[in-house]
Every structure is written in structure tokens, then in C-alpha cells.
Motif scaffolding. Structure first.
Motif, PDB file in Angstrom:
ATOM      1  N   CYS A  27       0.806  -1.210   0.000  1.00 19.45           N
ATOM      2  CA  CYS A  27       0.000   0.000   0.000  1.00 19.45           C
ATOM      3  C   CYS A  27       0.845   1.269   0.000  1.00 19.45           C
ATOM      4  O   CYS A  27       0.353   2.325  -0.345  1.00 19.45           O
ATOM      5  N   GLY A  28       2.050   1.184   0.393  1.00 19.96           N
ATOM      6  CA  GLY A  28       2.880   2.377   0.433  1.00 19.96           C
ATOM      7  C   GLY A  28       2.519   3.262   1.614  1.00 19.96           C
ATOM      8  O   GLY A  28       1.490   3.096   2.266  1.00 19.96           O
ATOM      9  N   ILE A  29       3.345   4.225   1.863  1.00 19.57           N
ATOM     10  CA  ILE A  29       3.175   5.104   3.022  1.00 19.57           C
ATOM     11  C   ILE A  29       1.925   5.973   2.901  1.00 19.57           C
ATOM     12  O   ILE A  29       1.285   6.301   3.894  1.00 19.57           O
ATOM     13  N   ASP A  30       1.542   6.319   1.664  1.00 19.91           N
ATOM     14  CA  ASP A  30       0.388   7.194   1.468  1.00 19.91           C
ATOM     15  C   ASP A  30      -0.922   6.547   1.902  1.00 19.91           C
ATOM     16  O   ASP A  30      -1.842   7.239   2.333  1.00 19.91           O
ATOM     17  N   PHE A  31      -1.022   5.220   1.773  1.00 22.25           N
ATOM     18  CA  PHE A  31      -2.282   4.543   2.076  1.00 22.25           C
ATOM     19  C   PHE A  31      -2.174   3.567   3.245  1.00 22.25           C
ATOM     20  O   PHE A  31      -3.051   2.755   3.463  1.00 22.25           O
ATOM     21  N   GLN A  32      -1.091   3.658   3.982  1.00 27.11           N
ATOM     22  CA  GLN A  32      -0.899   2.781   5.129  1.00 27.11           C
ATOM     23  C   GLN A  32      -2.025   2.962   6.151  1.00 27.11           C
ATOM     24  O   GLN A  32      -2.505   2.009   6.732  1.00 27.11           O
ATOM     25  N   TRP A  65     -12.445   4.013  -5.042  1.00 27.29           N
ATOM     26  CA  TRP A  65     -11.431   4.915  -5.577  1.00 27.29           C
ATOM     27  C   TRP A  65     -10.034   4.354  -5.403  1.00 27.29           C
ATOM     28  O   TRP A  65      -9.380   4.573  -4.386  1.00 27.29           O
ATOM     29  N   GLY A  66      -9.577   3.644  -6.375  1.00 31.09           N
ATOM     30  CA  GLY A  66      -8.186   3.261  -6.510  1.00 31.09           C
ATOM     31  C   GLY A  66      -7.540   2.555  -5.343  1.00 31.09           C
ATOM     32  O   GLY A  66      -8.134   1.731  -4.675  1.00 31.09           O
ATOM     33  N   GLU A  67      -6.292   2.902  -5.147  1.00 31.66           N
ATOM     34  CA  GLU A  67      -5.442   2.199  -4.194  1.00 31.66           C
ATOM     35  C   GLU A  67      -5.913   2.324  -2.751  1.00 31.66           C
ATOM     36  O   GLU A  67      -5.767   1.401  -1.965  1.00 31.66           O
ATOM     37  N   ARG A  68      -6.471   3.448  -2.390  1.00 35.58           N
ATOM     38  CA  ARG A  68      -6.918   3.633  -1.006  1.00 35.58           C
ATOM     39  C   ARG A  68      -7.973   2.592  -0.642  1.00 35.58           C
ATOM     40  O   ARG A  68      -7.892   1.945   0.395  1.00 35.58           O
ATOM     41  N   GLY A  69      -8.947   2.421  -1.505  1.00 34.02           N
ATOM     42  CA  GLY A  69      -9.987   1.420  -1.256  1.00 34.02           C
ATOM     43  C   GLY A  69      -9.437   0.003  -1.270  1.00 34.02           C
ATOM     44  O   GLY A  69      -9.828  -0.834  -0.467  1.00 34.02           O
ATOM     45  N   THR A  70      -8.504  -0.264  -2.172  1.00 35.11           N
ATOM     46  CA  THR A  70      -7.878  -1.586  -2.233  1.00 35.11           C
ATOM     47  C   THR A  70      -7.115  -1.876  -0.946  1.00 35.11           C
ATOM     48  O   THR A  70      -7.216  -2.975  -0.390  1.00 35.11           O
ATOM     49  N   CYS A  71      -6.371  -0.923  -0.460  1.00 39.38           N
ATOM     50  CA  CYS A  71      -5.619  -1.106   0.781  1.00 39.38           C
ATOM     51  C   CYS A  71      -6.554  -1.319   1.966  1.00 39.38           C
ATOM     52  O   CYS A  71      -6.299  -2.165   2.829  1.00 39.38           O
ATOM     53  N   TYR A  72      -7.644  -0.557   2.007  1.00 43.65           N
ATOM     54  CA  TYR A  72      -8.619  -0.725   3.082  1.00 43.65           C
ATOM     55  C   TYR A  72      -9.197  -2.140   3.049  1.00 43.65           C
ATOM     56  O   TYR A  72      -9.277  -2.820   4.072  1.00 43.65           O
ATOM     57  N   ARG A  73      -9.601  -2.601   1.858  1.00 40.55           N
ATOM     58  CA  ARG A  73     -10.194  -3.938   1.734  1.00 40.55           C
ATOM     59  C   ARG A  73      -9.187  -5.029   2.099  1.00 40.55           C
ATOM     60  O   ARG A  73      -9.553  -6.023   2.717  1.00 40.55           O
ATOM     61  N   GLN A  74      -7.925  -4.872   1.720  1.00 37.07           N
ATOM     62  CA  GLN A  74      -6.908  -5.858   2.082  1.00 37.07           C
ATOM     63  C   GLN A  74      -6.754  -5.930   3.604  1.00 37.07           C
ATOM     64  O   GLN A  74      -6.682  -7.012   4.184  1.00 37.07           O
ATOM     65  N   GLY A  75      -6.704  -4.782   4.239  1.00 38.03           N
ATOM     66  CA  GLY A  75      -6.602  -4.757   5.696  1.00 38.03           C
ATOM     67  C   GLY A  75      -7.834  -5.338   6.363  1.00 38.03           C
ATOM     68  O   GLY A  75      -7.736  -6.110   7.322  1.00 38.03           O
ATOM     69  N   TYR A  76      -9.014  -4.985   5.847  1.00 41.52           N
ATOM     70  CA  TYR A  76     -10.270  -5.496   6.400  1.00 41.52           C
ATOM     71  C   TYR A  76     -10.287  -7.017   6.313  1.00 41.52           C
ATOM     72  O   TYR A  76     -10.644  -7.703   7.268  1.00 41.52           O
ATOM     73  N   ASP A  77      -9.876  -7.540   5.166  1.00 44.16           N
ATOM     74  CA  ASP A  77      -9.882  -8.984   4.944  1.00 44.16           C
ATOM     75  C   ASP A  77      -8.992  -9.696   5.965  1.00 44.16           C
ATOM     76  O   ASP A  77      -9.403 -10.677   6.584  1.00 44.16           O
ATOM     77  N   ILE A  78      -7.802  -9.219   6.160  1.00 42.12           N
ATOM     78  CA  ILE A  78      -6.871  -9.842   7.109  1.00 42.12           C
ATOM     79  C   ILE A  78      -7.395  -9.728   8.537  1.00 42.12           C
ATOM     80  O   ILE A  78      -7.402 -10.696   9.290  1.00 42.12           O
TER      81      ILE A  78
END
Length: 156
Positions: A27-32, A65-78
Motif C-alpha cells: 500500500c505504500g506510506i500514502d495509504f498505510q 477509488w483506486g489504491e486507497r480502497g484496495t488497501c482498506y479492503r486488504q486490511g479489512y480482509d486480514i
């Protein structure tokens, strides 16, 4: 030399074709922060065995919306998977189907025995209700023992 070159090539090929797991590092630092928020929300839902639904947390993160939503979903899943697995391992509340009638003296002694049995089991102590003999009258010993034994077995 050929062996080292071949080994390096094999490792490179395996690394390229191996599927990458979703990690916070992706996710990088921007979307951590979005990832971490997803983990917290997923953990909360999973711990209560709620339905898997990252959208249930409203507009905390723009899901589409892009990477932010993807990072949120990855975290939610885990977070959800880990917490749900832990919640399913927890012992269920003891069933007191054969307990004395609620509100009676017998039930009060049963409940006291249950409390002590649970505590002993959680401290890995042996099943010996007699160590609490100062807590019951001999007339109510069978009810104390019944509660103690039942709850000790449930939490052992």
C-alpha cells in the motif's frame, strides 16, 4: 559458476511467477492508514462474527477509488479472517439445562460452584471442588459440586 547462475535464474523465475500476498507494504506510506483502518474494522466485525462486509463502515474510505480502497479492503480482509477464526475457537457459554431453578438457594450454590470451577480451570488447577469447602453448606454441597464440575469441564 554455472550452478550459481542457474540457481539465481531459478530463484528469479519463482519470485516472478509466485502470486504476491496482500501486505501493508503493497500500500505504500500514502495509504498505510487506510490499510490499518481496514484491519481494525475487520477485526471488530470478525470478533463479533458479523457478516463479512467492508462496505458496512460507511464512507471512512472511498471503496471505489483506486489504491486507497484496495488497501482498506486488504486490511479489512486480514483483520476479519484473524478475528473470526479466534472468535470461533472461544468456548461457548456453558449450558445450564440441568441446573436448579433460577432464583432458588440451590441455584445460588450451583452458580457459586460454576464460578469457582471456571476459575480453577482457567488457572490449570485440578478438578477438586473440595478446596472451596468454606463456600458451601453440606446441605447444598451436591449443587455446588454440580456447578463446579460442569463449568470446570467447559473451560478446561
Amino acid at each position: 559458476m554455472k550452478f550459481i547462475l542457474s540457481l539465481g535464474l531459478a530463484v528469479a523465475v519463482l519470485w516472478i511467477i509466485q502470486p504476491q500476498e496482500a501486505r501493508a507494504a503493497n500500500c505504500g506510506i500514502d495509504f498505510q492508514h487506510a490499510y490499518e483502518k481496514g484491519v481494525r474494522d475487520g477485526r471488530a466485525d470478525g470478533a463479533h462474527l458479523y457478516e463479512y462486509n467492508p462496505m458496512s463502515h460507511g464512507r471512512k474510505v472511498a471503496m471505489k477509488w483506486g489504491e486507497r480502497g484496495t488497501c482498506y479492503r486488504q486490511g479489512y480482509d486480514i483483520g476479519y479472517q484473524n478475528a473470526a477464526a479466534d472468535a470461533q475457537k472461544r468456548p461457548s457459554r456453558p449450558s445450564h439445562d440441568n441446573a436448579p431453578t433460577a432464583g432458588s438457594n440451590e441455584r445460588a450454590y450451583y452458580d457459586d460452584g460454576c464460578h469457582e470451577g471456571t476459575g480453577d480451570a482457567q488457572m490449570n488447577m485440578s478438578m477438586a471442588y473440595q478446596r472451596h469447602s468454606d463456600m458451601y453448606d453440606s446441605r447444598f454441597e451436591p449443587y455446588f459440586k454440580q456447578g463446579y464440575d460442569h463449568c470446570w469441564e467447559m473451560f478446561r
